[in-house]
Design an enzyme around this catalytic site. Sequence first.
Site, PDB file in Angstrom:
ATOM      1  CB  THR A 220       0.980  -2.473   1.970  1.00 44.27           C
ATOM      2  OG1 THR A 220      -0.284  -2.825   2.474  1.00 44.27           O
ATOM      3  CG2 THR A 220       0.944  -2.392   0.471  1.00 44.27           C
ATOM      4  N   GLY A 250      -8.994  -3.336  -0.186  1.00 40.89           N
ATOM      5  CA  GLY A 250      -8.400  -2.028   0.105  1.00 40.89           C
ATOM      6  C   GLY A 250      -7.997  -1.286  -1.159  1.00 40.89           C
ATOM      7  CB  THR A 271       1.755   1.672   2.260  1.00 42.37           C
ATOM      8  OG1 THR A 271       1.435   0.966   3.467  1.00 42.37           O
ATOM      9  CG2 THR A 271       2.836   2.704   2.556  1.00 42.37           C
TER      10      THR A 271
HETATM   11  N1  ASP Z   1      -3.337  -0.011   2.118  1.00 45.51           N
HETATM   12  C1  ASP Z   1      -3.526  -1.342   2.603  1.00 45.51           C
HETATM   13  C2  ASP Z   1      -4.990  -1.623   2.738  1.00 45.51           C
HETATM   14  O1  ASP Z   1      -5.720  -0.778   3.232  1.00 45.51           O
HETATM   15  C3  ASP Z   1      -2.853  -1.594   3.909  1.00 45.51           C
HETATM   16  C4  ASP Z   1      -1.404  -1.170   4.001  1.00 45.51           C
HETATM   17  O2  ASP Z   1      -0.965  -0.299   3.270  1.00 45.51           O
HETATM   18  O3  ASP Z   1      -0.703  -1.726   4.826  1.00 45.51           O
HETATM   19  O4  ASP Z   1      -5.400  -2.712   2.407  1.00 45.51           O
END
Ligand code: ASP
Length: 354
Positions: A220, A250, A271
């Site tokens: 992310t 998410g 993230t």
């Molecule tokens: N937090 C994001 C999610 O769970 C994924 C990420 O941070 O890469 O959708």
Amino acid sequence: MYKTLTLLILLFVLFSCKNDRKTASKDSNSHSETTKTDQNFGIVIHGGAGTILKENMSDSLENAYKVKLTEAINVGYSILKNGGTSMEAVVSTINVMEDSPLFNAGKGSVFTHDETNEMDASVMNGADLNAGAVAGVTRIKNPISLALVVMNDSPHVMLSGKGAEIFAQEKGFLLVDPEYFYTENRFQSLQKIKNREKQKAKKLGSVFEDPYIKNSKFGTVGYAALDKNGNLAAGTSTGGMTNKRWNRIGDAPIIGAGTYANNATCAVSSTGWGEYFIRAMVAHDISAMMEYKGVSLNEAAKEVIQKKVPALGGDGGIVAIDKDGNVAMEFNTAGMYRAHMNSEGELTLGIYKE
Ligand code: ASP
């Protein structure tokens, strides 16, 4: 008579100065726009946290990440240096990362179980606590730009799926062919995970015990900034988690979990493993600890990322900046793509744990 008049004028001037000061100090405690002139400004960005290990990274890939992080942060820096708002800087910087296949956002978004791409994004403005978000969009090239329009130009905070795309068209966005989001390596990651999942299912183990599957969600992008007027803003954009199903959403578009900004405290972008970041309300929790307990940004970030999230079983990280320009880049994973630039244009780049 003349003397009395002078005295009266003097008293009037003194009284109005006192009142001005009262108004100023009241404003600094509220969420209203501030107009300080010698304000520190700064930017901090992330490109995802996870099992990012030096031994798994080629020199050229490492360099590509560093070049893109530097390019993105420079876009935001020049906006802030020229007096632009933290929100303008957030969106333009994230656009650069969304257009790169390196990150799990926009162009480089990961695949769902059904081999599609569904993206989530959000922005928040610290001056007035206004926010905008989109979830599960499939045809928006730059979801963060749509989140901004939801904030500025709709009566809502979060739009999702088809409705969000109808709104986007009404606001002049061109919808892209979903094929735009196809990248070979993200597609192959999905195939690997599906294969591992099949093997796991045969052994009746939990898919989340498999580190490869567990780490399939990271990459992310996010941003937090403080501008010359003392206004904070944050934004986060993601393709979510490889192999996600059932229109899973998410933390990235959830205000308070993936993104939060408040001029009285800080701006945060998260993230990590979204389910845990939603349950811990990570971004708001950091701000709330500062607001209600009076702790520093660093202490609050450490408490949430090193204690609260792991205690639930989750992992990931945040980038954040406070109202004085102090920065936190906290993560409990092996690495987090990250960069910070202060008012002087000094750049700090990082990928692995120091
Ligand atoms: N937090 C994001 C999610 O769970 C994924 C990420 O941070 O890469 O959708």
